[in-house]
Motif scaffolding. Structure first.
Motif, PDB file in Angstrom:
ATOM      1  N   ALA A   1       0.848  -1.194   0.000  1.00 36.79           N
ATOM      2  CA  ALA A   1       0.000   0.000   0.000  1.00 36.79           C
ATOM      3  C   ALA A   1       0.879   1.237   0.000  1.00 36.79           C
ATOM      4  O   ALA A   1       1.861   1.308   0.756  1.00 36.79           O
ATOM      5  N   GLY A   2       0.535   2.221  -0.823  1.00 35.95           N
ATOM      6  CA  GLY A   2       1.279   3.478  -0.848  1.00 35.95           C
ATOM      7  C   GLY A   2       2.744   3.292  -1.179  1.00 35.95           C
ATOM      8  O   GLY A   2       3.617   3.813  -0.472  1.00 35.95           O
ATOM      9  N   LEU A   3       3.037   2.553  -2.236  1.00 30.51           N
ATOM     10  CA  LEU A   3       4.424   2.262  -2.599  1.00 30.51           C
ATOM     11  C   LEU A   3       5.221   3.543  -2.866  1.00 30.51           C
ATOM     12  O   LEU A   3       6.431   3.585  -2.655  1.00 30.51           O
TER      13      LEU A   3
ATOM     14  N   GLU B   1      -7.030  -1.856  -5.400  1.00 30.54           N
ATOM     15  CA  GLU B   1      -8.304  -1.371  -4.857  1.00 30.54           C
ATOM     16  C   GLU B   1      -9.436  -2.281  -5.337  1.00 30.54           C
ATOM     17  O   GLU B   1      -9.416  -3.470  -5.075  1.00 30.54           O
ATOM     18  N   GLU B   2     -10.412  -1.747  -6.096  1.00 27.40           N
ATOM     19  CA  GLU B   2     -11.560  -2.553  -6.505  1.00 27.40           C
ATOM     20  C   GLU B   2     -11.329  -3.304  -7.817  1.00 27.40           C
ATOM     21  O   GLU B   2     -12.165  -4.115  -8.238  1.00 27.40           O
ATOM     22  N   LEU B   3     -10.190  -3.049  -8.495  1.00 32.82           N
ATOM     23  CA  LEU B   3      -9.911  -3.680  -9.778  1.00 32.82           C
ATOM     24  C   LEU B   3      -9.114  -4.964  -9.592  1.00 32.82           C
ATOM     25  O   LEU B   3      -8.248  -5.049  -8.714  1.00 32.82           O
ATOM     26  N   THR B   4      -9.392  -5.975 -10.424  1.00 35.87           N
ATOM     27  CA  THR B   4      -8.608  -7.209 -10.413  1.00 35.87           C
ATOM     28  C   THR B   4      -8.284  -7.608 -11.849  1.00 35.87           C
ATOM     29  O   THR B   4      -9.067  -7.338 -12.772  1.00 35.87           O
TER      30      THR B   4
ATOM     31  N   HIS C   1      -2.156  -2.519  -3.585  1.00 31.72           N
ATOM     32  CA  HIS C   1      -2.003  -3.608  -4.546  1.00 31.72           C
ATOM     33  C   HIS C   1      -1.954  -4.923  -3.792  1.00 31.72           C
ATOM     34  O   HIS C   1      -1.339  -5.011  -2.720  1.00 31.72           O
ATOM     35  N   TYR C   2      -2.519  -5.958  -4.372  1.00 33.30           N
ATOM     36  CA  TYR C   2      -2.581  -7.230  -3.649  1.00 33.30           C
ATOM     37  C   TYR C   2      -2.688  -8.391  -4.634  1.00 33.30           C
ATOM     38  O   TYR C   2      -3.066  -8.225  -5.800  1.00 33.30           O
ATOM     39  N   ALA C   3      -2.340  -9.570  -4.133  1.00 29.41           N
ATOM     40  CA  ALA C   3      -2.495 -10.796  -4.917  1.00 29.41           C
ATOM     41  C   ALA C   3      -3.933 -11.278  -4.808  1.00 29.41           C
ATOM     42  O   ALA C   3      -4.466 -11.414  -3.704  1.00 29.41           O
ATOM     43  N   VAL C   4      -4.552 -11.526  -5.948  1.00 31.55           N
ATOM     44  CA  VAL C   4      -5.927 -12.035  -5.944  1.00 31.55           C
ATOM     45  C   VAL C   4      -5.934 -13.507  -5.566  1.00 31.55           C
ATOM     46  O   VAL C   4      -6.765 -13.966  -4.769  1.00 31.55           O
ATOM     47  N   ARG C   5      -4.975 -14.262  -6.125  1.00 28.83           N
ATOM     48  CA  ARG C   5      -4.804 -15.670  -5.767  1.00 28.83           C
ATOM     49  C   ARG C   5      -3.424 -16.115  -6.233  1.00 28.83           C
ATOM     50  O   ARG C   5      -2.776 -15.447  -7.037  1.00 28.83           O
TER      51      ARG C   5
END
Length: 288
Positions: free
Chosen positions: A32-34, A52-55, A72-76
């Motif tokens: 977050a906040g890179l 955020e809300e996009l994948t 930013h995050y890993a969806v799977r």
């Protein structure tokens, strides 16, 4: 589709880059906040990412631009081996986000305001070429910084240019290129007697279409742009020469000094003579 627009100049500047190989079960780190842009290009497998809300499920030849102030995050996890290049860069101006439209309008300013516009996620039109450029960046990373700095910036700029929506052969870019051709012609011939009819003869399009193209890119008609450019050139002559108002008027394409003065006052808020006096020291015109 979301588009990310970056003001240029100043151009975005390169920070660092790398290559990652994930195995089945690996995930991209959550951040977050890179504080910098993260551009990824997939070369093998599938990477599942979110912002955020996009994948997205990114496959070979696709890229994504992760924004510096988002989560930013890993969806799977990856189902199989996945390879990708990554690149960090920064800008001195904030980005803007807009939904894709056929004819986006930008504010007209002098000098010209440019933008680099990237689809936040999309397919690279020439992934092999972009991969080669990325590989060159990685090779430069082991060179002395004083030697590699300018070459890294050049290669990075080439990558952005390859991904810039304006370089793709669609209707929007055709309009943009025609507007740029009109702008270049106006700058080259601003002192001549230019009319809508002359521009139509030069570019083989109806004047109304030429006006729509210029308005969609620069927010003004060709003749409005011409007037603003003439005023800018007259400002330079007022400061860098001791020519009379009449001579400057003729030099920048006005037929009558009185009309030139009226146009100048309307744009700048001062008469040409008053504008010149602002920058005179001891009665001498300043030279750069």
């Amino acid at each position: 589709m979301k588009e990310i627009s970056l003001a240029a100049p100043p151009l975005p500047y390169y920070l660092e880059s790398g290559f990652r190989a994930y195995q089945a079960g690996d995930t991209h780190p959550d951040r977050a906040g890179l504080g910098m842009y993260d551009l990824l290009l997939i070369t093998k497998g599938t990477l599942h990412l979110g912002e955020e809300e996009l994948t997205w499920s990114l496959t070979e030849g696709q890229y994504v631009l992760l924004l510096p102030d988002k989560y930013h995050y890993a969806v799977r996890p990856c189902e199989a081996e996945c390879h990708f290049y990554w690149l960090h860069f920064q800008t001195s101006s904030p980005y803007t986000i807009r939904e894709s439209k056929p004819f986006p309008r930008s504010e007209f300013v002098l000098p010209q305001k440019n933008e680099i516009t990237l689809a936040q996620q999309g397919g690279a039109s020439d992934p092999e070429r972009i991969q080669e450029l990325w590989h060159q960046l990685l090779q430069m990373s082991v060179s002395e910084r004083s030697v590699s700095f300018w070459e890294e910036q050049r290669i990075f700029t080439e990558i952005l240019r390859a991904l810039d929506i304006g370089s793709k052969p669609d209707e929007q870019s055709k309009v943009h290129r025609l507007a740029e051709r009109i702008e270049a012609y106006l700058k080259q011939h601003y002192s001549a007697d230019l009319t809508n009819e002359r521009l139509a003869d030069e570019f083989h399009f109806h004047p109304n279409y030429l006006s729509r193209c210029m308005k969609s890119v620069y927010g003004c008609t060709p003749l409005e742009y011409l007037l603003a450019y003439r005023i800018e050139q007259s400002k330079l002559l007022l400061l860098k020469t001791q020519w009379s108002i009449e001579r400057i008027s003729e030099e920048v394409g006005f037929h009558h000094a009185a009309y030139f003065s009226n146009c100048f006052r309307a744009k700048i808020g001062l008469s040409p003579l008053a504008y010149r006096k602002q920058y005179i020291r001891g009665g001498t015109v300043l030279h750069s």
